[in-house]
Write a protein that holds these residues in place. Structure first.
Motif, PDB file in Angstrom:
ATOM      1  N   SER A 251       0.833  -1.209   0.000  1.00 41.54           N
ATOM      2  CA  SER A 251       0.000   0.000   0.000  1.00 41.54           C
ATOM      3  C   SER A 251       0.867   1.257   0.000  1.00 41.54           C
ATOM      4  O   SER A 251       0.496   2.274  -0.589  1.00 41.54           O
ATOM      5  CB  SER A 251      -0.996  -0.003   1.163  1.00 41.54           C
ATOM      6  OG  SER A 251      -0.330  -0.073   2.384  1.00 41.54           O
ATOM      7  N   ASP A 252       2.038   1.198   0.622  1.00 42.09           N
ATOM      8  CA  ASP A 252       2.942   2.356   0.543  1.00 42.09           C
ATOM      9  C   ASP A 252       3.492   2.510  -0.868  1.00 42.09           C
ATOM     10  O   ASP A 252       3.637   3.622  -1.373  1.00 42.09           O
ATOM     11  CB  ASP A 252       4.109   2.204   1.528  1.00 42.09           C
ATOM     12  CG  ASP A 252       3.797   2.859   2.859  1.00 42.09           C
ATOM     13  OD1 ASP A 252       2.609   3.151   3.104  1.00 42.09           O
ATOM     14  OD2 ASP A 252       4.727   3.082   3.654  1.00 42.09           O
ATOM     15  N   CYS A 253       3.789   1.375  -1.496  1.00 43.63           N
ATOM     16  CA  CYS A 253       4.285   1.411  -2.877  1.00 43.63           C
ATOM     17  C   CYS A 253       3.204   2.007  -3.784  1.00 43.63           C
ATOM     18  O   CYS A 253       3.469   2.914  -4.587  1.00 43.63           O
ATOM     19  CB  CYS A 253       4.642  -0.009  -3.301  1.00 43.63           C
ATOM     20  SG  CYS A 253       5.116  -0.140  -5.014  1.00 43.63           S
ATOM     21  N   ALA A 254       1.957   1.548  -3.602  1.00 43.80           N
ATOM     22  CA  ALA A 254       0.851   2.060  -4.436  1.00 43.80           C
ATOM     23  C   ALA A 254       0.632   3.551  -4.173  1.00 43.80           C
ATOM     24  O   ALA A 254       0.363   4.325  -5.092  1.00 43.80           O
ATOM     25  CB  ALA A 254      -0.422   1.273  -4.151  1.00 43.80           C
ATOM     26  N   ALA A 255       0.768   3.949  -2.897  1.00 42.84           N
ATOM     27  CA  ALA A 255       0.565   5.363  -2.557  1.00 42.84           C
ATOM     28  C   ALA A 255       1.568   6.225  -3.308  1.00 42.84           C
ATOM     29  O   ALA A 255       1.246   7.292  -3.826  1.00 42.84           O
ATOM     30  CB  ALA A 255       0.713   5.560  -1.051  1.00 42.84           C
ATOM     31  N   MET A 256       2.791   5.731  -3.377  1.00 42.78           N
ATOM     32  CA  MET A 256       3.834   6.528  -4.025  1.00 42.78           C
ATOM     33  C   MET A 256       3.673   6.599  -5.541  1.00 42.78           C
ATOM     34  O   MET A 256       4.191   7.503  -6.187  1.00 42.78           O
ATOM     35  CB  MET A 256       5.213   5.976  -3.665  1.00 42.78           C
ATOM     36  CG  MET A 256       5.711   6.466  -2.334  1.00 42.78           C
ATOM     37  SD  MET A 256       5.772   8.298  -2.256  1.00 42.78           S
ATOM     38  CE  MET A 256       4.321   8.704  -1.332  1.00 42.78           C
ATOM     39  N   LEU A 257       2.903   5.655  -6.113  1.00 40.09           N
ATOM     40  CA  LEU A 257       2.611   5.753  -7.549  1.00 40.09           C
ATOM     41  C   LEU A 257       1.903   7.068  -7.844  1.00 40.09           C
ATOM     42  O   LEU A 257       2.006   7.625  -8.927  1.00 40.09           O
ATOM     43  CB  LEU A 257       1.679   4.623  -7.995  1.00 40.09           C
ATOM     44  CG  LEU A 257       2.206   3.202  -7.917  1.00 40.09           C
ATOM     45  CD1 LEU A 257       1.109   2.224  -8.281  1.00 40.09           C
ATOM     46  CD2 LEU A 257       3.376   3.045  -8.875  1.00 40.09           C
TER      47      LEU A 257
END
Ligand code: NAD
Length: 362
Positions: A251-257
């Motif tokens: 979810s952090d990776c997706a947020a940074m997208l």
């Protein structure tokens, strides 16, 4: 029936961003007939300073009685040297476990107006809309036994336990399937079933649970591939459901997208539908008190609250459209500012959303 919202501004920029979310709630009450009462209480470092605990008993009692909790953020340098048991973050963890908030919903939405904010190419991320459903109260973060022990040769060994009961997997899978039905009807369950028995069971139970949701399309993916796919072609996902630790990371990776931490809301729900709603960002001590913080993540958290707990999807839609409209008008807080846009403060951004809400109601 009147529903109760407990408002917990917390620390740092918490007070400022919650102030703007409250304006939105008051507008919905006055102009749209939203039937809610709001009450404020202390949490985090501010609560520790005033009451000696990051989660005072009266705050917890109010949270248990409320239909929904709206939280700003907790934490800050001032409290970093406190013992772990009374650090501000313990207030958050305490609320999650005391309210049984097992389902964490984290949308990663990239408004087309902000496509340049991402480090990925605009065509890969523009219009991105993923919902990550993360199991929040089980898995390796809570499994026993855990600890650090000393071996016979004097070397230390750290150990944790990844554990899930069938019932824990089934209830989070149901949440994911239900949400998919309100979106694009696709769920991707992420595991590491090729290596971890516990997530082999996860895959089995998700597949079994799917038999009651056969109208929803289900796929499975290993977590390493999911991480790759999130940065390669993120728009292939609709709803992702996964374990506590995989969800934390993905979810952090997706947020940074999306490139804009100040834009992303979240919800944590329990079995009765009671929920805690909060922006995904922290208390941003570097900009606290400067009227610079982006209040949109918190305002969008109110939208999630209307959708998932208060059962007012039309009002949620109005908030979402108002946020999109202020972005269309070129208004940007500093964190999402780019050349040619109009830089606004926290308060100006909140006022602009309220003005759009009023306009949409006419
Ligand atoms: P952070 O999210 O507070 O800030 C990271 C960066 O993003 C900072 O540069 C900050 O200025 C910026 N930022 C964050 N929110 C913003 C907003 N709404 N508008 C504009 N810019 C924004 O993360 P951090 O700096 O690692 O942590 C600061 C404190 O917050 C720590 O004490 C940490 O423990 C706590 N924290 C709390 C939560 C929570 O309450 N849920 C979550 C994460 C971190």
């Amino acid at each position: 029936m009147t529903q109760n919202i407990l408002v917990l501004p917390g620390d740092g920029i918490g007070q400022e961003i919650i102030g703007e979310a409250l304006k939105v709630l008051r507008t919905l009450k006055a102009d749209y007939g939203l039937d809610v009462e709001m009450e404020e209480a202390l949490v985090g470092g501010t609560a520790y300073d005033e009451k000696g605990s990051p989660l005072p008993d009266d705050t917890l009692a109010l949270a248990k009685d409320a239909d929904a909790v709206l939280l700003g953020a907790v934490g800050g340098h001032k409290w970093e040297s406190l013992p772990i048991a009374v650090r501000p973050e313990k207030g958050l963890l305490g609320l999650r476990s005391e309210l049984g908030l097992f389902a964490n919903l984290r949308p990663a939405i990239l408004y087309p107006q902000l496509a340049d904010a991402s480090t990925l190419k605009p065509e890969i991320v523009s219009g991105l809309d993923i919902m990550i459903v993360r199991e929040l109260t089980g898995g390796i973060y809570f499994g026993q036994p855990r600890g650090v022990r000393e071996l016979e040769n004097g070397e230390r060994e750290g150990f944790n336990t990844l554990v899930y009961k069938e019932s824990e997997v089934e209830r989070i899978a149901k949440v994911a399937f239900d949400i998919a039905r309100k979106r694009n009807n696709r769920v991707c369950s992420v595991d590491k079933a090729n290596v971890l028995e516990c997530t082999e069971l996860w895959r089995d139970v998700v597949t079994q649970t799917h038999s009651s949701f056969s109208d929803v399309q289900l796929s499975h993916m290993y977590v390493d591939n999911a991480a790759m796919q999130l940065v390669r072609a993120p728009k292939q996902f609709d709803v992702i459901v996964t374990t506590n630790m995989f969800g934390d990371i993905l979810s952090d990776c997706a947020a940074m997208l999306t490139g804009s931490i100040g834009m992303l809301p979240s919800a944590s729900l329990n079995e009765t539908g009671q929920g805690m709603y909060e922006p995904i960002h922290g208390s941003a001590p570097d900009i606290a008190g400067q009227n610079k913080a982006n209040p949109l993540a918190t305002i969008l958290s109110v939208s999630m609250m209307l959708r998932y707990t208060l059962n007012e999807p039309d009002m949620a839609e109005h908030i979402d459209r108002s946020v999109s409209a202020v972005l269309d008008d070129g208004l940007r807080t500093e964190d999402i500012y780019s050349d040619g846009m109009q830089k606004v403060s926290t308060i100006e951004m909140g006022d602009a959303v309220v003005a759009k809400l009023k306009e949409l109601n006419n």
